[in-house]
Design an enzyme around this catalytic site. Structure first.
Site, PDB file in Angstrom:
ATOM      1  N   HIS A 149       0.609  -1.105   0.014  1.00  0.00           N
ATOM      2  CA  HIS A 149      -0.014  -0.031  -0.043  1.00  0.00           C
ATOM      3  C   HIS A 149       0.777   1.282  -0.075  1.00  0.00           C
ATOM      4  CE1 HIS A 149      -3.856  -1.972   0.541  1.00  0.00           C
ATOM      5  NE2 HIS A 149      -3.203  -2.996   1.303  1.00  0.00           N
ATOM      6  N   GLU A 178      -3.247  -5.910  11.051  1.00  0.00           N
ATOM      7  CA  GLU A 178      -4.058  -6.216  10.081  1.00  0.00           C
ATOM      8  C   GLU A 178      -3.430  -5.265   8.732  1.00  0.00           C
ATOM      9  OE1 GLU A 178      -7.975  -4.482  10.434  1.00  0.00           O
ATOM     10  OE2 GLU A 178      -7.231  -3.540  12.135  1.00  0.00           O
ATOM     11  N   CYS A 188       0.651 -32.873 -11.105  1.00  0.00           N
ATOM     12  CA  CYS A 188       2.060 -32.939 -10.624  1.00  0.00           C
ATOM     13  C   CYS A 188       1.982 -33.512  -9.043  1.00  0.00           C
ATOM     14  CB  CYS A 188       2.799 -31.546 -10.606  1.00  0.00           C
ATOM     15  SG  CYS A 188       1.789 -30.202  -9.755  1.00  0.00           S
TER      16      CYS A 188
END
Lengths: 418, 476
Positions: free
Chosen positions: B49, B336, B442
């Site tokens: 950000h 957060e 895979c």
């Protein structure tokens, strides 16, 4: 290391093998098959059930037995094979970049290329099925590999989403291996699998098939502990209040096959949004001269017998291209009309001699219907059918004489109840 | 006896651990799962950000802007993918355009540079698939994207290469303090002792603090659901597109990932008990919003959906301080968003200031901060690839078709720090299984490699730790 080949075939499964043999028999000797697995045969190697070859050989073979017939043909002709070799990229001028442990990364120049990479399964992720993401969620083909090749059981208590052939086959396989298969759910009102597989894989083992149902929730933190299935309405939306819960430790997804066209796209070839395979002429040549495609990388087939047939076509025309070069074209486009979801080939070159067999699928189940090949308002051919279903590929043969009448786009459509 | 015990192997614990190894300290990391990066650090938006969101004066604002400036060099040094793609906060009304102006001013107050308000025409110029309804945007040029699990794993791996010790499957069940020494015990009865504890346990950080004697840490849980699109649609957008924030929050975003996929989400749902299940309603909400933001989103190219749970504190700001109740317990909790962006700055602050308060920090001259890029092989030239294959032929074998990952890369992930012990751990390090087939081809090969390298039976190989075994036994 030899870097130039007349013909490089990408993929040593049923399509690649049949294409190689056909090209050889047409006079080409300088052929190389590139196979990413450690042996030839492709997905047939893990399909140990029988039912292969009924059309072609008039007998019921297992997958490995069917593959062996073609592998033997390749070996008898001394066609060169490189296994455990993955093709990384392809260019329109037919340079094939591949990798293996012995040669590292290398670039081959081919005069012609046959694309025969097959297809892969859609995953749970593509469906946005809600719930947790624990161990025990497999595509049916991955589960088949664990059971038949690796010798392990992916689970003991199973719910299967999708009633395509692989889902049906795995319902029986898991049952035979001692697992309990609680249900096979199908979001459509019909199964896209072969009728014989519904009888032999579900009915014979009392495994219930829930049509118009889908999985709406997966439960379990570390390993699957259960699923919730719900009935869906005509728009495929789950109907609240119809939820049924099953305790299980495994969920298998058999929700469709997608042609594996990463190389094709990387080379800049046009793909049909309908088949998700290349756009091809009846010779199975793509719009780039000298690059051909066949088998499940071109269109997902129901039976390997038809894969072999298509691959032989591609192999023969690839040989012709190597021997005689590019020819003048006289193109007619072929498209899908009403009630038909796709047609292959998408282009007919009228300068190529012979009849043309068109392959297509219908969009729904229809009874007592008519399939029509049209050019503008002119009907070239029509054929009445008792029943057609999306799960079974249909075909129609346009003779050279009929084709001569077509002077514009040909459309294949289905008229209901005529 | 450790000088410092870090609890929680997410991006905060990982970057702090690495920062600690720059000094002559004996340090370890305790992680309750079978691998590091198993909580919110692996399931978030991966956004670096710019820093215009946080209220000036908060720790979020401070560390966001600092972290944003540190991230490019930090990621480069650790060989982690970072792209400075820029963020666009998109407005759909004149009222929202006014909010953008306020956001820009807030950003400037926080010290964010290179922001401008774009007109509708300028916005369309930058993003061809933006909705016709969008009227303008705030363009924050310092916004970026980073691979969040790549960053976490690389930081921890580099810390281990510099001497830190990692304990996985170490779920802390008791913490006792005798004098100056903490004794930390796991559910399996293992014990480690240390002088200082740094609580970076994310969702579990309240419990860890309480075990250590501080019952003041209150952590909430907020779930976010995401949808991931195939790299084939990777050019759908090039910037990170945000809705203009409302009282309800930042809303969902549409962004490329550092690996070239397109990520849609997250929802934001309060939870009494943290749970990472996706829901039909949540995914439908994401789709609805994506359709509002952009024209014809290529949802047919969905390859998976997932959810992450964000831990937030009752202060609604980061808590980065020594516990007032327990001396020697450092709290890094409630991290957060923008926690990922802030991580390098938080780590530096925690070690230099908070740990520096307790120990005389002596530089570790042997510290080597560089780490070879992961998932590097694909991008080498043919000559470079062949040099590697000649030395180690396992790089000549493709195991993951979709992402073209070789056996060599998988073996490296299993062997190097922090060692990948399960399927998902290999996936996060190599991208094997992260493509469009989602491991269909895979997985059996990767499982065999894990079994072989660890000398265990295939039945013991797990998807993501104890109880998540791939197979239930042998066939008949």
């Amino acid at each position: 290391m030899k870097m130039n080949y007349d013909l490089v075939i990408v993929g040593g499964g049923p399509a690649g093998l049949a294409a190689a043999i056909a090209a050889y028999d047409e006079g080409i000797r300088d052929i190389l098959i590139l196979e990413r697995e450690n042996k030839l045969g492709g997905i047939l190697n893990q399909c140990i059930h029988n039912g292969f070859g009924l059309t072609r050989f008039k007998e019921s073979l297992s997958g490995p037995e069917y593959a062996a017939r073609f592998v033997d043909g390749v070996l008898a002709r001394n066609i060169q094979v490189m296994t455990e070799t993955t093709v990384l990229s392809l260019t329109k001028d037919k340079k094939v970049t591949a990798i293996n442990t012995q040669n590292g990364v290398f670039v081959l120049q081919a005069k012609a290329v046959v694309l025969a990479m097959g297809c892969r399964e859609r995953s749970r992720g593509a469906l946005n099925v809600a719930g947790s993401r624990p161990a025990g969620i497999y595509s049916a083909g991955t589960a088949q590999k664990y059971v038949n090749i690796k010798g392990y059981m992916p689970g003991k208590s199973v719910v299967i989403l999708g009633s395509g052939d692989i889902g049906l086959i795995m319902a029986r396989r898991m049952t035979l291996e001692g697992a309990k298969v609680h249900a096979v759910c199908e979001i459509m009102p019909y199964s896209s699998g072969l009728k014989r597989n519904i009888a032999q894989c579900l009915d014979d083992f009392d495994i219930p098939l829930y049509l118009n149902h889908t999985i709406t929730k997966i439960e379990g933190e570390k390993r699957v502990t259960g699923v919730v299935i719900s009935k869906v309405d005509e728009n495929k939306k789950p109907i609240p209040g119809t939820e049924v819960h099953f305790d299980c430790d495994t969920v298998l997804f058999s929700v469709g096959l997608i042609p594996e066209n990463e190389l094709t796209k990387g080379a800049g070839l046009e793909l049909s949004p309908r088949t998700r395979g290349a756009v091809v002429y009846q010779s199975r040549e793509t719009e780039v001269e000298g690059i051909f495609a066949c088998g499940n990388v071109l269109q997902v087939h129901d039976l390997v017998d038809f894969v072999s047939e298509e691959a032989e076509l591609a192999g023969r025309y690839a040989a012709n291209y190597i021997l005689y070069g590019k020819t003048e074209r006289d193109e007619v486009r072929v498209s899908n009309g009403k009630n038909v979801s796709y047609v292959v080939p998408q282009i007919i070159d009228k300068n190529i001699q012979g009849n043309v067999k068109l392959f297509f699928r219908v969009t729904n189940t229809f009874r007592d219907c008519t399939i029509i090949a049209k050019c503008g308002e002119q009907v070239l051919l029509q054929k009445k059918k008792k029943i057609v279903v999306p799960g079974e590929m249909e075909s129609m043969l346009l003779t050279e004489a009929k084709l001569a009448e077509a002077n514009g786009e040909i459309q294949i459509e289905l008229e209901e109840k005529i | 006896m450790f000088d410092v015990i870090v609890i929680g192997g997410g991006v905060i614990g990982g970057t702090i651990l690495r920062e600690l190894t720059k000094y002559k300290l004996n340090v370890c990391l305790l992680e309750k799962e079978n691998d590091v990066c198993m909580g919110q650090s692996k399931a978030n938006s991966g956004i670096v950000h710019a820093g215009f969101d946080a209220v000036p004066g908060t720790l979020k604002a401070k560390f966001n802007v600092l972290g944003n400036r540190m991230m490019p060099a930090y990621a480069e040094e650790l060989g982690v993918k970072f792209v400075n793609n820029g963020s666009l906060v998109v407005a759909f009304s004149d009222k929202e355009m006014q909010t953008l102006q306020a956001l820009k001013e807030r950003g400037e107050a926080n010290g964010v540079t290179d922001m401008e308000i774009l007109s509708q025409a300028e916005l369309r110029e930058l993003e061809k698939n933006i909705s016709d309804e969008a009227v303008g945007a705030l363009h924050a040029k310092t916004g970026g994207i980073v691979c969040p699990y790549g960053l976490t794993i690389a930081a921890i791996g580099n810390a281990m290469d510099n001497g830190a010790k990692l304990y996985t499957d170490f779920e802390v069940v008791s913490i006792e303090k005798n004098g100056e020494v903490f004794s930390v015990r796991s559910a399996y009865g293992e014990e480690v002792k240390g002088k200082l504890i740094i609580d970076c346990a994310g969702q579990g950080s309240g419990k860890i603090a309480e075990l250590a004697g501080d019952d003041t840490v209150k952590i909430g849980a907020r779930k976010g659901e995401y949808i991931l699109l195939d790299r084939e649609s990777g050019d759908f957008v090039s910037h990170t597109l945000f809705f203009t924030p409302t009282e309800k929050g930042k809303g969902i975003l549409v962004t490329p990932t550092a690996d070239g996929n397109i990520l849609l989400g997250p929802t934001s749902e309060e939870q009494a008990t943290p749970c990472t299940d996706t829901t039909a309603q949540g995914l439908a909400f994401v789709i609805e919003k994506v359709r509002k933001m952009s024209k014809n989103p290529p949802l047919y190219n969905t390859i998976t959906s997932f959810a992450g749970v964000r831990a937030y504190s009752d202060r609604h700001d980061f808590i980065i301080e020594e516990s007032k109740k327990v001396e020697g317990l450092i709290l890094c909790v409630g991290i957060e968003s923008p926690g990922l962006t802030s991580a390098p700055a938080i780590a530096k602050f925690v070690v230099e200031e908070l740990v520096g308060n307790k120990f005389v920090l002596e530089k570790n001259e042997a510290f080597h901060g560089r780490r070879e890029a992961e998932y590097f092989f694909k991008h080498l030239s043919i000559e470079e690839k062949n040099k590697i294959i000649q030395k180690d032929p396992s790089y000549g074998k493709i195991v993951c078709r979709c992402e073209q990952i070789t056996e060599g890369e998988i073996l490296r992930a299993i062997r190097e720090n922090p060692p990948a012990k399960n399927i998902d751990a290999v996936k996060r390090r190599t991208r094997s299984g992260m493509g469009r087939c989602q491991g269909g081809f895979c997985q059996p090969f990767v499982a065999e490699l894990i079994a072989r390298e660890n000398g265990i039976a295939l039945e013991e190989v797990t998807k993501n730790g104890k109880g998540s075994n791939l197979v239930t036994g042998v066939s008949k």
